[in-house]
Design a protein around this motif. Structure first.
Motif, PDB file in Angstrom:
ATOM      1  N   ALA A  97       9.551  -9.350  -5.375  1.00 46.93           N
ATOM      2  CA  ALA A  97       9.862  -9.798  -4.014  1.00 46.93           C
ATOM      3  C   ALA A  97      10.873  -8.888  -3.327  1.00 46.93           C
ATOM      4  N   ASP A  98      11.818  -8.338  -4.088  1.00 47.17           N
ATOM      5  CA  ASP A  98      12.831  -7.472  -3.485  1.00 47.17           C
ATOM      6  C   ASP A  98      12.433  -5.990  -3.516  1.00 47.17           C
ATOM      7  N   GLY A  99      11.297  -5.676  -4.123  1.00 47.87           N
ATOM      8  CA  GLY A  99      10.816  -4.301  -4.166  1.00 47.87           C
ATOM      9  C   GLY A  99      11.500  -3.427  -5.196  1.00 47.87           C
ATOM     10  N   ASN A 100      12.365  -4.004  -6.014  1.00 46.81           N
ATOM     11  CA  ASN A 100      13.105  -3.200  -6.992  1.00 46.81           C
ATOM     12  C   ASN A 100      12.324  -2.931  -8.272  1.00 46.81           C
ATOM     13  N   GLN A 101      11.278  -3.703  -8.513  1.00 49.16           N
ATOM     14  CA  GLN A 101      10.451  -3.462  -9.691  1.00 49.16           C
ATOM     15  C   GLN A 101       8.985  -3.443  -9.283  1.00 49.16           C
ATOM     16  N   VAL A 102       8.244  -2.562  -9.934  1.00 54.36           N
ATOM     17  CA  VAL A 102       6.813  -2.448  -9.686  1.00 54.36           C
ATOM     18  C   VAL A 102       6.116  -2.309 -11.036  1.00 54.36           C
ATOM     19  N   VAL A 103       5.098  -3.115 -11.249  1.00 54.64           N
ATOM     20  CA  VAL A 103       4.232  -2.948 -12.408  1.00 54.64           C
ATOM     21  C   VAL A 103       2.968  -2.256 -11.905  1.00 54.64           C
ATOM     22  N   GLU A 104       2.637  -1.148 -12.551  1.00 55.32           N
ATOM     23  CA  GLU A 104       1.443  -0.385 -12.190  1.00 55.32           C
ATOM     24  C   GLU A 104       0.411  -0.542 -13.296  1.00 55.32           C
ATOM     25  N   ILE A 105      -0.836  -0.760 -12.908  1.00 56.03           N
ATOM     26  CA  ILE A 105      -1.968  -0.759 -13.821  1.00 56.03           C
ATOM     27  C   ILE A 105      -2.812   0.446 -13.419  1.00 56.03           C
ATOM     28  N   GLY A 106      -3.112   1.315 -14.367  1.00 55.16           N
ATOM     29  CA  GLY A 106      -3.845   2.519 -14.008  1.00 55.16           C
ATOM     30  C   GLY A 106      -4.796   2.996 -15.083  1.00 55.16           C
ATOM     31  N   TYR A 107      -5.442   4.097 -14.758  1.00 54.16           N
ATOM     32  CA  TYR A 107      -6.435   4.727 -15.620  1.00 54.16           C
ATOM     33  C   TYR A 107      -6.042   6.190 -15.816  1.00 54.16           C
ATOM     34  N   GLU A 162       0.831  -1.212   0.000  1.00 56.98           N
ATOM     35  CA  GLU A 162       0.000   0.000   0.000  1.00 56.98           C
ATOM     36  C   GLU A 162       0.863   1.259   0.000  1.00 56.98           C
ATOM     37  N   GLN A 163       1.976   1.224   0.730  1.00 56.27           N
ATOM     38  CA  GLN A 163       2.879   2.379   0.745  1.00 56.27           C
ATOM     39  C   GLN A 163       3.526   2.566  -0.627  1.00 56.27           C
ATOM     40  N   ILE A 164       3.900   1.463  -1.252  1.00 53.73           N
ATOM     41  CA  ILE A 164       4.487   1.542  -2.599  1.00 53.73           C
ATOM     42  C   ILE A 164       3.448   2.080  -3.575  1.00 53.73           C
ATOM     43  N   LYS A 165       2.189   1.645  -3.443  1.00 54.73           N
ATOM     44  CA  LYS A 165       1.122   2.147  -4.316  1.00 54.73           C
ATOM     45  C   LYS A 165       0.969   3.657  -4.140  1.00 54.73           C
ATOM     46  N   LYS A 166       1.038   4.139  -2.900  1.00 55.09           N
ATOM     47  CA  LYS A 166       0.954   5.586  -2.650  1.00 55.09           C
ATOM     48  C   LYS A 166       2.139   6.318  -3.282  1.00 55.09           C
ATOM     49  N   GLU A 167       3.317   5.710  -3.197  1.00 58.74           N
ATOM     50  CA  GLU A 167       4.517   6.315  -3.784  1.00 58.74           C
ATOM     51  C   GLU A 167       4.380   6.415  -5.304  1.00 58.74           C
ATOM     52  N   ILE A 168       3.850   5.366  -5.920  1.00 54.12           N
ATOM     53  CA  ILE A 168       3.658   5.365  -7.374  1.00 54.12           C
ATOM     54  C   ILE A 168       2.594   6.397  -7.757  1.00 54.12           C
ATOM     55  N   GLN A 169       1.496   6.466  -6.997  1.00 53.43           N
ATOM     56  CA  GLN A 169       0.454   7.456  -7.286  1.00 53.43           C
ATOM     57  C   GLN A 169       1.023   8.872  -7.174  1.00 53.43           C
ATOM     58  N   ALA A 170       1.881   9.106  -6.187  1.00 55.69           N
ATOM     59  CA  ALA A 170       2.519  10.425  -6.040  1.00 55.69           C
ATOM     60  C   ALA A 170       3.359  10.749  -7.269  1.00 55.69           C
ATOM     61  N   THR A 182      -3.818   5.214 -10.014  1.00 56.96           N
ATOM     62  CA  THR A 182      -3.145   3.923  -9.862  1.00 56.96           C
ATOM     63  C   THR A 182      -4.164   2.929  -9.322  1.00 56.96           C
ATOM     64  N   ASN A 183      -4.531   1.939 -10.123  1.00 51.64           N
ATOM     65  CA  ASN A 183      -5.511   0.941  -9.689  1.00 51.64           C
ATOM     66  C   ASN A 183      -4.864  -0.221  -8.945  1.00 51.64           C
ATOM     67  N   GLU A 184      -3.762  -0.725  -9.492  1.00 52.45           N
ATOM     68  CA  GLU A 184      -3.093  -1.876  -8.886  1.00 52.45           C
ATOM     69  C   GLU A 184      -1.587  -1.728  -9.033  1.00 52.45           C
ATOM     70  N   VAL A 185      -0.857  -2.310  -8.101  1.00 50.58           N
ATOM     71  CA  VAL A 185       0.590  -2.438  -8.252  1.00 50.58           C
ATOM     72  C   VAL A 185       0.969  -3.885  -7.960  1.00 50.58           C
ATOM     73  N   PHE A 186       1.923  -4.356  -8.709  1.00 49.58           N
ATOM     74  CA  PHE A 186       2.480  -5.690  -8.521  1.00 49.58           C
ATOM     75  C   PHE A 186       3.959  -5.479  -8.239  1.00 49.58           C
ATOM     76  N   VAL A 187       4.381  -5.825  -7.034  1.00 50.20           N
ATOM     77  CA  VAL A 187       5.724  -5.514  -6.557  1.00 50.20           C
ATOM     78  C   VAL A 187       6.577  -6.774  -6.572  1.00 50.20           C
ATOM     79  N   GLY A 211      -8.482   6.188 -20.859  1.00 50.23           N
ATOM     80  CA  GLY A 211      -7.971   4.864 -21.170  1.00 50.23           C
ATOM     81  C   GLY A 211      -7.220   4.264 -20.006  1.00 50.23           C
ATOM     82  N   ASN A 212      -6.503   3.237 -20.314  1.00 52.28           N
ATOM     83  CA  ASN A 212      -5.751   2.487 -19.319  1.00 52.28           C
ATOM     84  C   ASN A 212      -4.294   2.437 -19.708  1.00 52.28           C
ATOM     85  N   TYR A 213      -3.464   2.188 -18.714  1.00 55.37           N
ATOM     86  CA  TYR A 213      -2.032   2.128 -18.978  1.00 55.37           C
ATOM     87  C   TYR A 213      -1.376   1.100 -18.068  1.00 55.37           C
TER      88      TYR A 213
END
Length: 164
Positions: free
Chosen positions: A113-123, A37-45, A106-111, A137-139
């Motif tokens: 295991a080591d937190g070095n990569q994040v896939v974001e699905i958004g609108y 959730e914190q990573i999702k907030k960071e990505i949304q920021a 930001t709708n979803e994030v997939f992090v 659209g979506n991205y």
């Protein structure tokens, strides 16, 4: 012969006892759990900052993309490199687009295991100066942590507006 068998059994028991009495090797401390959730907030920021700069026409200051990023859009070849992406964004801002606003959710994030990569699905939503939707659209974005900060290494989007 009997003595050899007894000696072999005693030796086997002694070896087993020595192995069993060895101190346990310390297991490495578990990595702290990633706060998705914190990573999702960071990505949304990051998305909010991108929108703020884009809406202000300050795309040259966008630190969102890695230097080696690639951006995929519909009906055009991929844009390779931060410079090419920023030039494309700048070309899209002209007198006719002043007052348009883009926003991202930001709708979803997939992090990883080591937190070095994040896939974001958004609108995304692009509106004109009267708040009428011009494009929506979506991205999908792949972020990679570099020097302690997430940057975009790949992104792609798809409009959900009907073709003209």
């Amino acid at each position: 012969m009997k003595q050899k068998i007894i000696d072999s059994i005693l030796l086997s028991c002694l070896i087993a006892l020595l192995i069993a009495c060895q101190p346990k090797k310390e297991e490495p401390a578990a990595e702290p759990a990633l706060d998705k959730e914190q990573i999702k907030k960071e990505i949304q920021a990051k998305e909010n900052q991108f929108a703020e700069l884009y809406n202000a026409g300050e795309v040259r200051n966008i630190g969102y993309y890695a230097d080696d990023a690639t951006s995929f859009s519909q009906n055009k070849p991929p844009l390779v490199g931060k410079t090419a992406i920023v030039e494309f964004l700048k070309a899209g801002i002209d007198a006719s687009s002043r007052g348009n606003k883009i926003s991202f959710v930001t709708n979803e994030v997939f992090v990883s295991a080591d937190g070095n990569q994040v896939v974001e699905i958004g609108y995304y939503k692009l509106t004109d100066s009267t708040s009428v939707a011009i494009n929506t659209g979506n991205y999908m974005v792949l972020f990679e942590k570099r020097k302690g900060e997430y940057v975009v290494v790949r992104d792609m989007s798809a409009s959900d507006m009907p073709l003209d």
